[in-house]
Scaffold this motif. Structure first.
Motif, PDB file in Angstrom:
ATOM      1  N   VAL A 114       3.601 -50.300  41.652  1.00  0.00           N
ATOM      2  CA  VAL A 114       4.317 -49.278  42.682  1.00  0.00           C
ATOM      3  C   VAL A 114       4.462 -48.021  41.748  1.00  0.00           C
ATOM      4  O   VAL A 114       4.733 -48.108  40.914  1.00  0.00           O
ATOM      5  N   PRO A 115       4.583 -46.922  42.666  1.00  0.00           N
ATOM      6  CA  PRO A 115       4.430 -46.520  43.976  1.00  0.00           C
ATOM      7  C   PRO A 115       2.774 -46.695  44.376  1.00  0.00           C
ATOM      8  O   PRO A 115       1.992 -45.841  43.836  1.00  0.00           O
ATOM      9  N   MET A 116       2.781 -47.531  45.129  1.00  0.00           N
ATOM     10  CA  MET A 116       1.226 -47.938  45.470  1.00  0.00           C
ATOM     11  C   MET A 116       0.527 -46.705  46.105  1.00  0.00           C
ATOM     12  O   MET A 116      -0.627 -46.413  45.910  1.00  0.00           O
ATOM     13  N   GLU A 117       1.187 -46.074  46.974  1.00  0.00           N
ATOM     14  CA  GLU A 117       0.403 -44.737  47.775  1.00  0.00           C
ATOM     15  C   GLU A 117       0.192 -43.720  46.721  1.00  0.00           C
ATOM     16  O   GLU A 117      -0.889 -43.073  46.891  1.00  0.00           O
ATOM     17  N   ASP A 118       1.073 -43.401  45.843  1.00  0.00           N
ATOM     18  CA  ASP A 118       0.750 -42.485  44.692  1.00  0.00           C
ATOM     19  C   ASP A 118      -0.458 -42.783  43.963  1.00  0.00           C
ATOM     20  O   ASP A 118      -1.380 -42.255  43.568  1.00  0.00           O
ATOM     21  N   ILE A 119      -0.301 -44.021  43.477  1.00  0.00           N
ATOM     22  CA  ILE A 119      -1.413 -44.873  42.622  1.00  0.00           C
ATOM     23  C   ILE A 119      -2.916 -44.610  43.280  1.00  0.00           C
ATOM     24  O   ILE A 119      -3.803 -44.105  42.450  1.00  0.00           O
ATOM     25  N   ASN A 120      -2.942 -44.962  44.652  1.00  0.00           N
ATOM     26  CA  ASN A 120      -4.041 -45.074  45.169  1.00  0.00           C
ATOM     27  C   ASN A 120      -4.611 -43.680  45.751  1.00  0.00           C
ATOM     28  O   ASN A 120      -5.658 -43.745  45.980  1.00  0.00           O
ATOM     29  N   LEU A 121      -3.850 -42.556  45.439  1.00  0.00           N
ATOM     30  CA  LEU A 121      -4.098 -41.386  46.162  1.00  0.00           C
ATOM     31  C   LEU A 121      -4.273 -40.245  44.775  1.00  0.00           C
ATOM     32  O   LEU A 121      -5.188 -40.566  44.055  1.00  0.00           O
ATOM     33  N   HIS A 122      -3.611 -39.412  44.720  1.00  0.00           N
ATOM     34  CA  HIS A 122      -3.838 -38.394  43.565  1.00  0.00           C
ATOM     35  C   HIS A 122      -2.897 -38.737  42.290  1.00  0.00           C
ATOM     36  O   HIS A 122      -3.438 -38.328  41.115  1.00  0.00           O
ATOM     37  N   PHE A 123      -2.275 -39.904  42.203  1.00  0.00           N
ATOM     38  CA  PHE A 123      -1.626 -40.313  41.144  1.00  0.00           C
ATOM     39  C   PHE A 123      -1.066 -39.340  40.004  1.00  0.00           C
ATOM     40  O   PHE A 123      -0.121 -38.398  40.603  1.00  0.00           O
ATOM     41  N   THR A 124      -1.665 -39.235  39.017  1.00  0.00           N
ATOM     42  CA  THR A 124      -0.934 -38.105  38.109  1.00  0.00           C
ATOM     43  C   THR A 124      -2.057 -37.221  37.668  1.00  0.00           C
ATOM     44  O   THR A 124      -2.065 -36.227  36.754  1.00  0.00           O
TER      45      THR A 124
END
Length: 552
Positions: A114-124
């Motif tokens: 986690v955060p799974m939403e961030d990682i699966n979308l634009h992340f860093t």
């Protein structure tokens, strides 16, 4: 409860606390909000760890599900629960499968990062940096041709493609430069998905900025009219491309639901690229933790073989143990059971489908590295099926352990963790599948016969011409990255189980000198996937309060 709901209800630690748990000081990270950070490299010298490396791989993927990332996370949490200093090193998800069919790469249930939403979308922003760097190079190539073409680049022989991090079949083959003189020089072009690009492979194999620049400079972008290769160094733009990747080169730090530190960095596909997270991420985890758990994409025939034959020589460290993830469901499907019938006990189909797992066990043991099988438990699995699978593995002199990590997190992998710890203590001398100075042709034949269980390799006339050219150019000793369907040991996605006496068909090669390998395109594998009839994107939404729904 859905994966995203479990993740959204979790309480994350501030990333500074996760960093401290991993042994990182505040000055060694760059925060991207409250729960993500980049790790600044190189790290200061610190006490040597045990440097135990565990590679998680799997049987060939099926629509039944295998859960390799879920087991990786659950095993990491189980080792943490056992009091072991542990880190997880995973790849970054691509928006292609996230918006398409396969899904993300953050695990599932109570074994997630986690955060799974961030990682699966634009992340860093790593994927965007890679896409921008790749397409900046493409623009510079076409501008060079338009502005007089001092290098004499033959626009018919430009092999550098543009990329996009989404499945878009309409861009596989395009014509650019149309519309008149000021629009550029017309030529045929195409798009790959970002995670299949050489730029991604370079990011994942580079050891530092100097190595990154060296590899970028060695990229072959095409050929002159005299059929001589042209590199990025020849164009004089190595520095410009490198600076676009300056921050993307730094590994990303996040956490599991149980707060085990996790490094997620790089994301090459394993069916069309080398399928492993970055050398820098794995090295950093090894420097910080006693036990590093990483994974390689798709089945052992693709990701694990590439990890062992392409990444390990760059990493300078072979795994102490290989964990092969299998499910009763996947093996029954390999045994001929339809997807809608998998919830019914079928010992006959399970025993037949075991041939696929057996093939992977045998292929991994050729590297003289201990193997443990993790049976990822699903709710419909019966005790008889689970016991049969354990017994079948025992006949192959391989320990198999049932893990219930989706429902129980690390607590569901305690027995698996103990088996892995015991396996890591074995003293072995890992070996390579092929010699570094074997020819490209010989390397492919050894992969096909020793890993896939095939009989022979057939090269197209174009591939044979390329092999001759590679020998002339001195590229004929490079490692091979096989681009092959993930669904079968063969190059026919419909041929399940453990086929024998088949021939792999190599239609074309793509030299990737910056990455340091030659890609062999087999069968009908595509470097730009397409979206399914009903993409996962159709079930996603954003609520008025900013809450994401339908991601998984």
């Amino acid at each position: 409860m859905k994966d995203i709901e479990i993740a959204q209800q979790s309480e994350m630690l501030p990333i500074v606390e996760v960093a401290k748990k991993a042994g990182l000081s505040g000055s060694e990270i760059e925060q991207y909000g409250q729960y993500k950070a980049k790790i600044k490299l190189p790290l200061a010298d610190r006490p040597k760890t045990k440097e135990k490396l565990i590679l998680v791989t799997a049987v060939n993927p099926t629509p039944a599900g295998e859960g390799k990332s879920t087991v990786t996370v659950g095993l990491g949490d189980a080792l943490s629960l056992a009091g072991k200093k542990t880190m997880i090193a995973l790849r970054e998800p691509s928006l292609g499968p996230v918006m398409g069919m396969k899904g993300g790469a953050t695990g599932g249930g109570y074994s997630q990062v986690v955060p799974m939403e961030d990682i699966n979308l634009h992340f860093t922003g790593d994927m965007h940096a890679l896409t921008t760097a790749n397409n900046t190079l493409a623009a510079l190539i076409d501008n060079h041709i338009y502005q007089g073409n001092k290098l004499g680049i033959d626009q018919r022989r430009v092999i550098w493609k543009r990329v996009l991090d989404i499945n878009d079949r309409a861009l596989r083959h395009v014509v650019i430069g149309l519309g008149g003189v000021v629009q550029g020089i017309p030529r045929e072009d195409g798009f790959d998905i970002t995670v299949a690009s050489e730029m991604m492979a370079i990011l994942c194999l580079a050891k530092d900025i100097a190595d990154l620049k060296k590899r970028l400079g060695q990229i072959v972008i095409g050929y002159t009219y005299a059929k001589e290769p042209v590199t990025v160094a020849d164009l004089g733009v190595t520095g410009a491309i490198a600076l676009l990747l300056k921050d993307a080169l730094k590994p990303n730090l996040v956490q599991t639901l149980a707060h085990t530190p996790a490094i997620i960095h790089g994301g090459p596909f394993a069916n069309i690229a080398h399928g492993c997270n970055s050398v820098l991420a794995t090295k950093t985890a090894l420097q910080l933790a006693d036990y590093t758990i990483t994974e390689a994409g798709f089945g052992a025939d693709l990701g694990a073989e590439k990890f062992l034959d392409i990444k390990v020589p760059q990493l300078g460290k072979a795994p102490n143990t290989i964990v092969i993830v299998a499910t009763v469901r996947a093996l029954k499907m390999n045994g001929g059971v339809a997807k809608d019938q998998l919830d019914h006990e079928d010992l006959v189909a399970l025993e037949k489908g075991f041939a696929n797992l057996k093939r992977h066990i045998q292929s991994m043991k050729q590297y003289d590295i201990p193997v443990v099988v993790a049976i990822n438990k699903f709710t419909a699995d019966t005790l008889a099926e689970l016991n049969m699978l354990v017994e079948l593995c025992a006949k192959e002199d391989t320990t198999a352990v049932v893990a219930d990590v989706w429902a129980k997190g690390g607590a569901g992998a305690k027995e698996l963790a103990q088996a892995v710890l015991a396996s890591c203590d074995q003293v072995t001398t890992p070996k390579r599948l092929y010699a570094a100075d074997d020819s490209v042709e010989d390397k492919i034949k050894q992969i096909v016969t020793k890993i896939y269980g095939g009989k022979d390799v057939e090269f197209s006339p174009k591939a044979l011409r390329q092999l001759s050219e590679f020998k002339t150019l001195g590229w004929d000793k490079l490692p091979v990255c096989m681009a092959k369907t993930q669904y079968s040991l063969s190059d026919d996605p419909k041929l399940l189980g453990a086929p024998t006496d088949f021939t792999i068909h190599v239609r074309e090669f793509v030299p990737k000198l910056g990455a340091g390998f030659i890609v062999a395109l087999t069968g009908n594998v595509l470097t730009m996937p397409g979206l399914p009839k009903v993409p996962a994107a159709m079930g996603m939404d954003l609520a008025d309060d900013g809450t994401i729904t339908g991601l998984y």
